[in-house]
Every structure is written in structure tokens, then in C-alpha cells.
Design a protein around this motif. Structure first.
Motif, PDB file in Angstrom:
ATOM      1  N   LEU A  35      92.130  47.414   6.329  1.00  0.00           N
ATOM      2  CA  LEU A  35      92.663  46.102   6.698  1.00  0.00           C
ATOM      3  C   LEU A  35      93.613  45.573   5.631  1.00  0.00           C
ATOM      4  CD1 LEU A  35      89.304  44.332   7.718  1.00  0.00           C
ATOM      5  CD2 LEU A  35      90.811  45.677   9.192  1.00  0.00           C
ATOM      6  N   ALA A  36      93.381  46.022   4.405  1.00  0.00           N
ATOM      7  CA  ALA A  36      94.104  45.472   3.244  1.00  0.00           C
ATOM      8  C   ALA A  36      95.428  46.196   3.056  1.00  0.00           C
ATOM      9  CB  ALA A  36      93.234  45.590   1.991  1.00  0.00           C
ATOM     10  N   ARG A  37      96.394  45.810   3.848  1.00  0.00           N
ATOM     11  CA  ARG A  37      97.718  46.391   3.754  1.00  0.00           C
ATOM     12  C   ARG A  37      98.730  45.315   3.404  1.00  0.00           C
ATOM     13  NH1 ARG A  37      97.208  49.684   9.465  1.00  0.00           N
ATOM     14  NH2 ARG A  37      95.611  51.187   8.806  1.00  0.00           N
ATOM     15  N   GLY A  38      99.836  45.730   2.843  1.00  0.00           N
ATOM     16  CA  GLY A  38     100.876  44.769   2.495  1.00  0.00           C
ATOM     17  C   GLY A  38     100.405  43.801   1.436  1.00  0.00           C
ATOM     18  N   SER A  39     100.311  42.527   1.810  1.00  0.00           N
ATOM     19  CA  SER A  39      99.982  41.486   0.825  1.00  0.00           C
ATOM     20  C   SER A  39      98.481  41.242   0.694  1.00  0.00           C
ATOM     21  CB  SER A  39     100.662  40.169   1.234  1.00  0.00           C
ATOM     22  OG  SER A  39     100.175  39.734   2.496  1.00  0.00           O
ATOM     23  N   ILE A  40      97.657  42.022   1.396  1.00  0.00           N
ATOM     24  CA  ILE A  40      96.202  41.818   1.357  1.00  0.00           C
ATOM     25  C   ILE A  40      95.584  42.723   0.289  1.00  0.00           C
ATOM     26  CG2 ILE A  40      94.047  41.929   2.661  1.00  0.00           C
ATOM     27  CD1 ILE A  40      95.910  39.752   3.612  1.00  0.00           C
ATOM     28  N   THR A  41      94.715  42.137  -0.549  1.00  0.00           N
ATOM     29  CA  THR A  41      94.039  42.882  -1.613  1.00  0.00           C
ATOM     30  C   THR A  41      92.532  42.832  -1.411  1.00  0.00           C
ATOM     31  OG1 THR A  41      95.795  42.383  -3.211  1.00  0.00           O
ATOM     32  CG2 THR A  41      93.661  43.035  -4.110  1.00  0.00           C
ATOM     33  N   TYR A  42      91.882  43.980  -1.495  1.00  0.00           N
ATOM     34  CA  TYR A  42      90.418  44.070  -1.343  1.00  0.00           C
ATOM     35  C   TYR A  42      89.802  44.725  -2.565  1.00  0.00           C
ATOM     36  CZ  TYR A  42      85.990  46.302   0.024  1.00  0.00           C
ATOM     37  OH  TYR A  42      84.691  46.742   0.054  1.00  0.00           O
ATOM     38  N   THR A  43      88.744  44.099  -3.104  1.00  0.00           N
ATOM     39  CA  THR A  43      87.954  44.713  -4.172  1.00  0.00           C
ATOM     40  C   THR A  43      86.477  44.471  -3.884  1.00  0.00           C
ATOM     41  OG1 THR A  43      87.922  42.737  -5.601  1.00  0.00           O
ATOM     42  CG2 THR A  43      89.750  44.290  -5.915  1.00  0.00           C
ATOM     43  N   ARG A  44      85.646  45.319  -4.470  1.00  0.00           N
ATOM     44  CA  ARG A  44      84.196  45.151  -4.353  1.00  0.00           C
ATOM     45  C   ARG A  44      83.564  45.397  -5.714  1.00  0.00           C
ATOM     46  NH1 ARG A  44      80.364  48.561  -4.264  1.00  0.00           N
ATOM     47  NH2 ARG A  44      81.687  50.333  -3.724  1.00  0.00           N
ATOM     48  N   TYR A  45      82.607  44.535  -6.069  1.00  0.00           N
ATOM     49  CA  TYR A  45      81.843  44.702  -7.301  1.00  0.00           C
ATOM     50  C   TYR A  45      80.381  44.693  -6.895  1.00  0.00           C
ATOM     51  CZ  TYR A  45      80.416  44.133 -12.173  1.00  0.00           C
ATOM     52  OH  TYR A  45      79.860  44.319 -13.426  1.00  0.00           O
ATOM     53  N   ALA A  46      79.746  45.896  -6.880  1.00  0.00           N
ATOM     54  CA  ALA A  46      78.388  46.049  -6.329  1.00  0.00           C
ATOM     55  C   ALA A  46      78.426  45.591  -4.865  1.00  0.00           C
ATOM     56  CB  ALA A  46      77.368  45.297  -7.165  1.00  0.00           C
ATOM     57  N   ASP A  47      77.663  44.546  -4.506  1.00  0.00           N
ATOM     58  CA  ASP A  47      77.676  44.084  -3.117  1.00  0.00           C
ATOM     59  C   ASP A  47      78.533  42.842  -2.934  1.00  0.00           C
ATOM     60  OD1 ASP A  47      76.059  42.397  -4.564  1.00  0.00           O
ATOM     61  OD2 ASP A  47      74.524  42.194  -3.021  1.00  0.00           O
ATOM     62  N   ASP A  48      79.376  42.543  -3.914  1.00  0.00           N
ATOM     63  CA  ASP A  48      80.217  41.354  -3.911  1.00  0.00           C
ATOM     64  C   ASP A  48      81.622  41.725  -3.425  1.00  0.00           C
ATOM     65  OD1 ASP A  48      80.069  38.419  -5.413  1.00  0.00           O
ATOM     66  OD2 ASP A  48      82.105  39.249  -5.314  1.00  0.00           O
ATOM     67  N   ILE A  49      82.031  41.130  -2.315  1.00  0.00           N
ATOM     68  CA  ILE A  49      83.299  41.450  -1.671  1.00  0.00           C
ATOM     69  C   ILE A  49      84.321  40.347  -1.926  1.00  0.00           C
ATOM     70  CG2 ILE A  49      84.424  41.675   0.600  1.00  0.00           C
ATOM     71  CD1 ILE A  49      81.784  42.964   1.581  1.00  0.00           C
TER      72      ILE A  49
END
Length: 300
Positions: free
Chosen positions: A167-181
Motif C-alpha cells: 500500500l505504501a507507494r509514492g508518498s506513503i511511508t510504512y514502518t513497524r517496530y515490534a507490533d507498533d505500526i
């Protein structure tokens, strides 16, 4: 792509230095090889832990180092060596809209089936994967307190990372830290992303906690205690909570238990990674709090 195809019965016997019969026997008795403990939590209920002991603990340590650690984490995961929460926060700084959520009771909700399927996906033979699963799960879940659980959490969450990253394409950024989205970007796309993330998480059999949500430019964007509306910084509330507890202990109003001292030390170290100056201002108070609690313990 890295795989666990090499983890056969013979390979496990070699790495664990146990016969297959003893490995199976340990798996059969694994549920009885844990003891219960509590992790003190400032301002909240303590976190229950299930900690392995004896031979099972040794076996889990070997599995973590020799097996699970050989699989690199997803690019979106920052709860790993060399990345970290601050690096993740920097990716979300100055963004217009920010989505923050965490998976509800993640470790207790990871079932043995989740673990087995993650290992089979990495090409481990299913019969071997089922034995390994029994060595690292108990009471139908991943035990908080086992050294293998964080690494297994990463393996289990890999497919979820893959789908959300799509889903994170173009201007969208996704990260995860353990179970934290954490996801950030422009308003129009983020409204759609929010709905899809909920659907994806539920597809895997999990739920998101009710706290969190989608925040616009007029709201504070916080992840892991870090404010990311501008340059990443520790949230004032997080620092104030730590300072309040330290003052109570420094004045003798409360006595810190050993676990609480460790927790506070960890919080100071965490603050230092984001804002060293704020951590430095709290250290004298921390030292006085520890000194006063020690003196109260001696008086008892």
C-alpha cells in the motif's frame, strides 16, 4: 532468498547437540519448563512473563542464534539491530497525516499455527517445524519472556509487512517496530490506507488496539514516545511521567523495587537515544531516587 530448508532432523541434532529422541522429549515436556514472573511497569499493571528454564532455555538460545537470526527482517521492520525507533521516526517526520496503531496483545495472540506456518513458508519441513514450534511456544502462544519470541514475531509478521508495504507507494511511508505500526503521507491516500490496514491485520487473525488512529497536521504525531510532527523528539508527556516517578522516589514518597530501577534506567537510556540533553537533566534525579530507595531498603 534465505530459507530454513537446511534445518532438518540431523541439522537440529548437530546444532542442539541432542539426539532426536531427547529433542522430541523436551518438546513434549516444554509446557512444564517455564516459570511465571512479572515485569514492573511504571504507572500501570505489571506485564506477566513466562520465562523458560534449564535445558529448554539453552535450546531456545541456540535456536535464536543459529536458526531464526539467519533470516533477515523485512525492510519495514525497525525493531532490529542497526535500525531502531529513532531511524523509523525520522522517516515519518514532517508528514501531513500520520497513522499509528499497534496489534492488540500481539504475543499472546500468536498461535503455534502462526509459528509453524512461518517456518514452513521458509521451506522448513513441516514435521520438523512442528517440533521446533513446540520448543518455542507454550499455552497456545508465544511466551513473553522467551529469548526466541521477538525473532519469531518478526518471522510471523513478514507477510503482514509485505501486504502493508504494497500500500505504501509514492508518498506513503510504512514502518513497524515490534507490533507498533506507523504509516504517514498525504490526506487523500491515507484515509484509504487506514481502512485497508485494518482489513489486512484482521485477515491474519489479529486486531488493532483502540488507541491510536489517523492524525492530521493539527494533532500531535507520536510513535514509541517520539513526537514526529517536526524533527523527532521525545514527547513531553513521556518525559514528565519519568520525572514524576523519579521525584516521588527521590523524596522518599515511594520506594523503587529492583525491577522498577531497571525500568527507569531503560527509560533514561531510551530518552538519551532521542534527546541526550533531556536525559542528562534527569540523571541526577535518577541517582538520588536510587540512593534514597536503597537507604529505605537498608532501613527495613
Amino acid at each position: 532468498m534465505p530459507s530454513l530448508r537446511w534445518v532438518t532432523e540431523r541439522a537440529l541434532q548437530r546444532e542442539l547437540r541432542l539426539s532426536w529422541r531427547k529433542i522430541v522429549s523436551l518438546a513434549d515436556l516444554a509446557d512444564d519448563r517455564y516459570h511465571e514472573a512479572e515485569l514492573p511497569k511504571l504507572g500501570g499493571d505489571p506485564r506477566p512473563l513466562l520465562i523458560p528454564r534449564g535445558r529448554l532455555k539453552q535450546v531456545q538460545t541456540i535456536l535464536r542464534r543459529k536458526v531464526f537470526a539467519t533470516i533477515p527482517p523485512h525492510a519495514a521492520s525497525f525493531c532490529v539491530r542497526g535500525r531502531g525507533a529513532v531511524a523509523a521516526a525520522e522517516l515519518h517526520a514532517w508528514r501531513e497525516y500520520f497513522l499509528h496503531a499497534d496489534i492488540k496483545k500481539f504475543y499472546p495472540s500468536v498461535t503455534p499455527q502462526h509459528v509453524t506456518e512461518a517456518l514452513v513458508r521458509l521451506k522448513m519441513d513441516r514435521p520438523v517445524a512442528e517440533i521446533v514450534t513446540r520448543l518455542v511456544t507454550t499455552r497456545g502462544m508465544l511466551p513473553q519472556g522467551a529469548t526466541t519470541s521477538p525473532a519469531l514475531g518478526e518471522l510471523v509478521l513478514f507477510p503482514l509487512d509485505h501486504r502493508i508495504s504494497g500500500l505504501a507507494r509514492g508518498s506513503i511511508t510504512y514502518t513497524r517496530y515490534a507490533d507498533d505500526i506507523a504509516i504517514s503521507g498525504g490526506k487523500k491516500r491515507m484515509l484509504w490506507v487506514q481502512r485497508r490496514v485494518v482489513e489486512i491485520v484482521e485477515d491474519f487473525g489479529w486486531q488493532l488496539n483502540s488507541k491510536g488512529g489517523l492524525f492530521g497536521p493539527d494533532k500531535q504525531h507520536i510513535m514509541l514516545g517520539i513526537v514526529v510532527n517536526g524533527s523527532p523528539n521525545v514527547s513531553r508527556r513521556y518525559v514528565d511521567d519519568v520525572r514524576r516517578m523519579l521525584r516521588l522516589a527521590a523524596t522518599g514518597t515511594v520506594k523503587l523495587a529492583e525491577g522498577q530501577v531497571r525500568s527507569l534506567r531503560g527509560k533514561l537510556e531510551w530518552i538519551a537515544t532521542v534527546n541526550p540533553r533531556r536525559a542528562a537533566s534527569l540523571r541526577p534525579l535518577f541517582e538520588e531516587a536510587v540512593r534514597r530507595s536503597s537507604s529505605l531498603t537498608a532501613a527495613d
